[in-house]
Design a protein around this motif. Structure first.
Motif, PDB file in Angstrom:
ATOM      1  N   ARG A 289       0.831  -1.210   0.000  1.00 23.60           N
ATOM      2  CA  ARG A 289       0.000   0.000   0.000  1.00 23.60           C
ATOM      3  C   ARG A 289       0.864   1.257   0.000  1.00 23.60           C
ATOM      4  N   HIS A 290       1.907   1.268   0.816  1.00 18.01           N
ATOM      5  CA  HIS A 290       2.793   2.429   0.883  1.00 18.01           C
ATOM      6  C   HIS A 290       3.595   2.591  -0.407  1.00 18.01           C
ATOM      7  N   ILE A 291       3.997   1.492  -1.028  1.00 21.45           N
ATOM      8  CA  ILE A 291       4.722   1.577  -2.293  1.00 21.45           C
ATOM      9  C   ILE A 291       3.821   2.167  -3.374  1.00 21.45           C
ATOM     10  N   HIS A 292       2.559   1.751  -3.398  1.00 23.01           N
ATOM     11  CA  HIS A 292       1.625   2.260  -4.403  1.00 23.01           C
ATOM     12  C   HIS A 292       1.265   3.726  -4.178  1.00 23.01           C
ATOM     13  N   GLN A 293       1.394   4.227  -2.947  1.00 27.33           N
ATOM     14  CA  GLN A 293       1.120   5.636  -2.688  1.00 27.33           C
ATOM     15  C   GLN A 293       2.160   6.538  -3.326  1.00 27.33           C
ATOM     16  N   GLY A 294       3.335   6.021  -3.552  1.00 26.88           N
ATOM     17  CA  GLY A 294       4.384   6.793  -4.202  1.00 26.88           C
ATOM     18  C   GLY A 294       5.109   7.712  -3.242  1.00 26.88           C
ATOM     19  N   PRO A 295       6.078   8.452  -3.780  1.00 26.88           N
ATOM     20  CA  PRO A 295       6.847   9.357  -2.924  1.00 26.88           C
ATOM     21  C   PRO A 295       5.995  10.529  -2.461  1.00 26.88           C
ATOM     22  N   HIS A 296       6.274  10.992  -1.274  1.00 27.30           N
ATOM     23  CA  HIS A 296       5.573  12.133  -0.707  1.00 27.30           C
ATOM     24  C   HIS A 296       6.510  13.331  -0.704  1.00 27.30           C
ATOM     25  N   TYR A 297       5.931  14.495  -0.570  1.00 25.73           N
ATOM     26  CA  TYR A 297       6.730  15.719  -0.567  1.00 25.73           C
ATOM     27  C   TYR A 297       7.690  15.726   0.607  1.00 25.73           C
ATOM     28  N   GLN A 298       8.921  16.021   0.315  1.00 25.34           N
ATOM     29  CA  GLN A 298       9.933  16.220   1.338  1.00 25.34           C
ATOM     30  C   GLN A 298      10.566  17.578   1.085  1.00 25.34           C
ATOM     31  N   PRO A 299      10.651  18.438   2.091  1.00 25.74           N
ATOM     32  CA  PRO A 299      11.242  19.748   1.869  1.00 25.74           C
ATOM     33  C   PRO A 299      12.706  19.638   1.467  1.00 25.74           C
ATOM     34  N   GLY A 300      13.149  20.551   0.613  1.00 24.31           N
ATOM     35  CA  GLY A 300      14.527  20.548   0.134  1.00 24.31           C
ATOM     36  C   GLY A 300      15.475  21.235   1.096  1.00 24.31           C
ATOM     37  N   ARG A 301      16.718  21.401   0.645  1.00 24.23           N
ATOM     38  CA  ARG A 301      17.741  22.007   1.497  1.00 24.23           C
ATOM     39  C   ARG A 301      17.477  23.480   1.741  1.00 24.23           C
ATOM     40  N   ASP A 302      16.705  24.109   0.850  1.00 28.36           N
ATOM     41  CA  ASP A 302      16.451  25.531   1.010  1.00 28.36           C
ATOM     42  C   ASP A 302      15.380  25.827   2.074  1.00 28.36           C
ATOM     43  N   VAL A 303      14.701  24.795   2.574  1.00 27.67           N
ATOM     44  CA  VAL A 303      13.684  24.975   3.610  1.00 27.67           C
ATOM     45  C   VAL A 303      14.358  24.882   4.973  1.00 27.67           C
ATOM     46  N   PRO A 304      14.259  25.940   5.782  1.00 29.73           N
ATOM     47  CA  PRO A 304      14.929  25.903   7.088  1.00 29.73           C
ATOM     48  C   PRO A 304      14.246  24.917   8.035  1.00 29.73           C
ATOM     49  N   PRO A 305      14.958  24.504   9.081  1.00 32.05           N
ATOM     50  CA  PRO A 305      14.353  23.598  10.064  1.00 32.05           C
ATOM     51  C   PRO A 305      13.154  24.257  10.748  1.00 32.05           C
ATOM     52  N   TYR A 306      12.236  23.441  11.173  1.00 33.90           N
ATOM     53  CA  TYR A 306      11.063  23.959  11.867  1.00 33.90           C
ATOM     54  C   TYR A 306      11.452  24.433  13.260  1.00 33.90           C
ATOM     55  N   GLU A 307      10.843  25.504  13.667  1.00 32.52           N
ATOM     56  CA  GLU A 307      11.061  26.016  15.014  1.00 32.52           C
ATOM     57  C   GLU A 307      10.211  25.205  15.991  1.00 32.52           C
ATOM     58  N   PRO A 308      10.712  24.921  17.169  1.00 33.54           N
ATOM     59  CA  PRO A 308       9.886  24.202  18.146  1.00 33.54           C
ATOM     60  C   PRO A 308       8.717  25.071  18.596  1.00 33.54           C
ATOM     61  N   VAL A 309       7.630  24.434  18.934  1.00 33.26           N
ATOM     62  CA  VAL A 309       6.442  25.134  19.411  1.00 33.26           C
ATOM     63  C   VAL A 309       6.698  25.589  20.838  1.00 33.26           C
ATOM     64  N   HIS A 310       6.482  26.887  21.069  1.00 38.39           N
ATOM     65  CA  HIS A 310       6.687  27.434  22.401  1.00 38.39           C
ATOM     66  C   HIS A 310       5.357  27.506  23.120  1.00 38.39           C
ATOM     67  N   ASP A 311       5.380  27.180  24.395  1.00 35.22           N
ATOM     68  CA  ASP A 311       4.171  27.231  25.207  1.00 35.22           C
ATOM     69  C   ASP A 311       3.873  28.689  25.553  1.00 35.22           C
ATOM     70  N   HIS A 312       2.660  29.155  25.238  1.00 34.88           N
ATOM     71  CA  HIS A 312       2.289  30.543  25.491  1.00 34.88           C
ATOM     72  C   HIS A 312       1.903  30.784  26.941  1.00 34.88           C
ATOM     73  N   HIS A 313       1.603  29.747  27.671  1.00 35.38           N
ATOM     74  CA  HIS A 313       1.204  29.869  29.057  1.00 35.38           C
ATOM     75  C   HIS A 313       2.241  29.162  29.918  1.00 35.38           C
ATOM     76  N   PRO A 314       3.246  29.907  30.379  1.00 38.00           N
ATOM     77  CA  PRO A 314       4.279  29.237  31.188  1.00 38.00           C
ATOM     78  C   PRO A 314       3.693  28.714  32.491  1.00 38.00           C
ATOM     79  N   SER A 315       4.193  27.591  32.905  1.00 38.26           N
ATOM     80  CA  SER A 315       3.697  26.990  34.141  1.00 38.26           C
ATOM     81  C   SER A 315       4.191  27.807  35.329  1.00 38.26           C
ATOM     82  N   PRO A 316       3.364  27.916  36.360  1.00 36.57           N
ATOM     83  CA  PRO A 316       3.778  28.708  37.534  1.00 36.57           C
ATOM     84  C   PRO A 316       4.934  28.008  38.240  1.00 36.57           C
ATOM     85  N   ARG A 317       5.892  28.814  38.651  1.00 36.80           N
ATOM     86  CA  ARG A 317       7.052  28.265  39.344  1.00 36.80           C
ATOM     87  C   ARG A 317       6.762  28.238  40.831  1.00 36.80           C
TER      88      ARG A 317
END
Length: 96
Positions: free
Chosen positions: A63-91
């Motif tokens: 099934r996966h072979i028949h789906q074919g290749p999927h989009y993969q970003p190239g070298r010109d696409v920068p790494p994704y930034e991590p998601v930052h939590d908007h509500h910091p936990s109380p210390r």
């Protein structure tokens, strides 16, 4: 998470999994037949369960072979930034 250091020529192991699944399918079917003929129902059942697992994997690989290749970003696409939590936990303060 994407780091940006993935190899350019990375390839999917689906073809290898396909051939290994076929090999496992033959051995499991052979074991099921052989153990059923010599009167070992426990081992025949184990080979039957293995046969079902290998057959399921083979179907998924095809099934996966028949789906074919999927989009993969190239070298010109920068790494994704991590998601930052908007509500910091109380210390908590350490008290005496």
């Amino acid at each position: 998470m994407r780091t940006g250091s993935e190899p350019i020529t990375a390839r999917s192991p689906l073809r290898m999994r396909f051939w290994l699944s076929l090999w496992g399918l033959l051995w499991a079917a052979g074991g099921l037949t052989a153990f059923a003929l010599v009167g070992r129902p426990g081992w025949a059942a184990a080979c039957g369960v293995l046969l079902i697992v290998v057959l399921t994997d083979l179907i998924m690989v095809i099934r996966h072979i028949h789906q074919g290749p999927h989009y993969q970003p190239g070298r010109d696409v920068p790494p994704y930034e991590p998601v930052h939590d908007h509500h910091p936990s109380p210390r908590r303060r350490r008290g005496p």
